[in-house]
Write an enzyme that holds these catalytic residues in place. Sequence first.
Site, PDB file in Angstrom:
ATOM      1  N   GLN A  22      -4.964   4.849  -2.348  1.00  0.00           N
ATOM      2  CA  GLN A  22      -3.869   5.319  -1.491  1.00  0.00           C
ATOM      3  C   GLN A  22      -2.736   4.288  -1.429  1.00  0.00           C
ATOM      4  O   GLN A  22      -2.143   4.052  -0.374  1.00  0.00           O
ATOM      5  CB  GLN A  22      -4.398   5.624  -0.091  1.00  0.00           C
ATOM      6  N   SER A  23      -2.402   3.711  -2.556  1.00  0.00           N
ATOM      7  CA  SER A  23      -1.401   2.653  -2.610  1.00  0.00           C
ATOM      8  C   SER A  23       0.010   3.169  -2.345  1.00  0.00           C
ATOM      9  O   SER A  23       0.506   4.055  -3.042  1.00  0.00           O
ATOM     10  CB  SER A  23      -1.442   1.991  -3.989  1.00  0.00           C
ATOM     11  N   ASN A  24       0.667   2.580  -1.348  1.00  0.00           N
ATOM     12  CA  ASN A  24       2.080   2.877  -1.116  1.00  0.00           C
ATOM     13  C   ASN A  24       2.942   2.348  -2.257  1.00  0.00           C
ATOM     14  O   ASN A  24       3.936   2.960  -2.638  1.00  0.00           O
ATOM     15  CB  ASN A  24       2.541   2.242   0.203  1.00  0.00           C
TER      16      ASN A  24
END
Length: 330
Positions: A75-77
């Site tokens: 879930q990397s921004n």
Amino acid sequence: MLLSRFPRTTLAHLPTPIEPLPRLTELLGGPKLWVKRDDCTGLATGGNKTRKLEFLMGDALTLGADTILTQGAVQSNHCRQTAAAATKLDMKCELLFENRIAEPGDTYRNSGNVFLDKLFGAGIHDYPEGTDMDLAMEEMAADISAKGRKPYIIPGGGSNPVGALGYVNCALEIINQANEMGLRIDRIIHATGSAGTQAGLVTGIQAMHARIPVLGIGVNAPKDIQEERVFYLAESTADYIGAPGVVKRHDVVANCNYIGEGYGIPTEGMREALDLLARLEGILFDPVYTGKALAGMIDLIRKGELSSDETIVFIHTGGSAGLFGYLDQL
């Protein structure tokens, strides 16, 4: 400090506003709290990585790259903003995901940032926790080069001296805004993870002799490791901008008491912080970075470790898209 001598491409909506948080300030009985809205940088729902990507993608374009590689958690921004920047600039993007969450559900693996990554057309590659992700990127880059394409590797979080220029520039922006607003800033607080945001801020503030302490609230590493990581990058960034030695070891401070069970794992303090900002100020924070950093700041205020007489600017580094990946936990 002439940052215009470094390659850069325009991606962000700047300057981002600095807004008061009057209801949260009243609830906590001070200090006077303000928020720097770097969730409003514009690219793919915004976030701090867009500032870094202006310089990183500018460098990639200068070098003639046609394919961007980067890595991060599922879930990397950072990966979401990188995918958007690449498609905006007509470049291919390959995202390497390290699964850092035990037994992730379908929502975590497919919603939130991951859904947006796919919408932007990025290639997604999954790796187990503990993989040497830098080596994995080097191997993929070699394969891409062998096929006649020109890869450009961006480290996790965009955190190298090139990316940190985005937050050297942010430090300059904050000082200019404070001067225009007549705002005395006693402290800057933000989430610190891959180190580029804090390293850039500290470097910029020290280079301008602004004398504003920066407190990074850690999300993934113990205090000694995090501070050394930030200091090393800050020193490298200072050298890169031609200001060697401006950052001293005591300028780098991280509080890593609010990580909980680990990176990306929700805590009760984070849940409370998300609720407070949403219901008091109408602002969405994220569960991995800003939520934990805000929880830390709130706890430090309640303990009296941050004076009620201070004026604090909290940098909102974005990430609200990740909320949808945490529906099951939240």
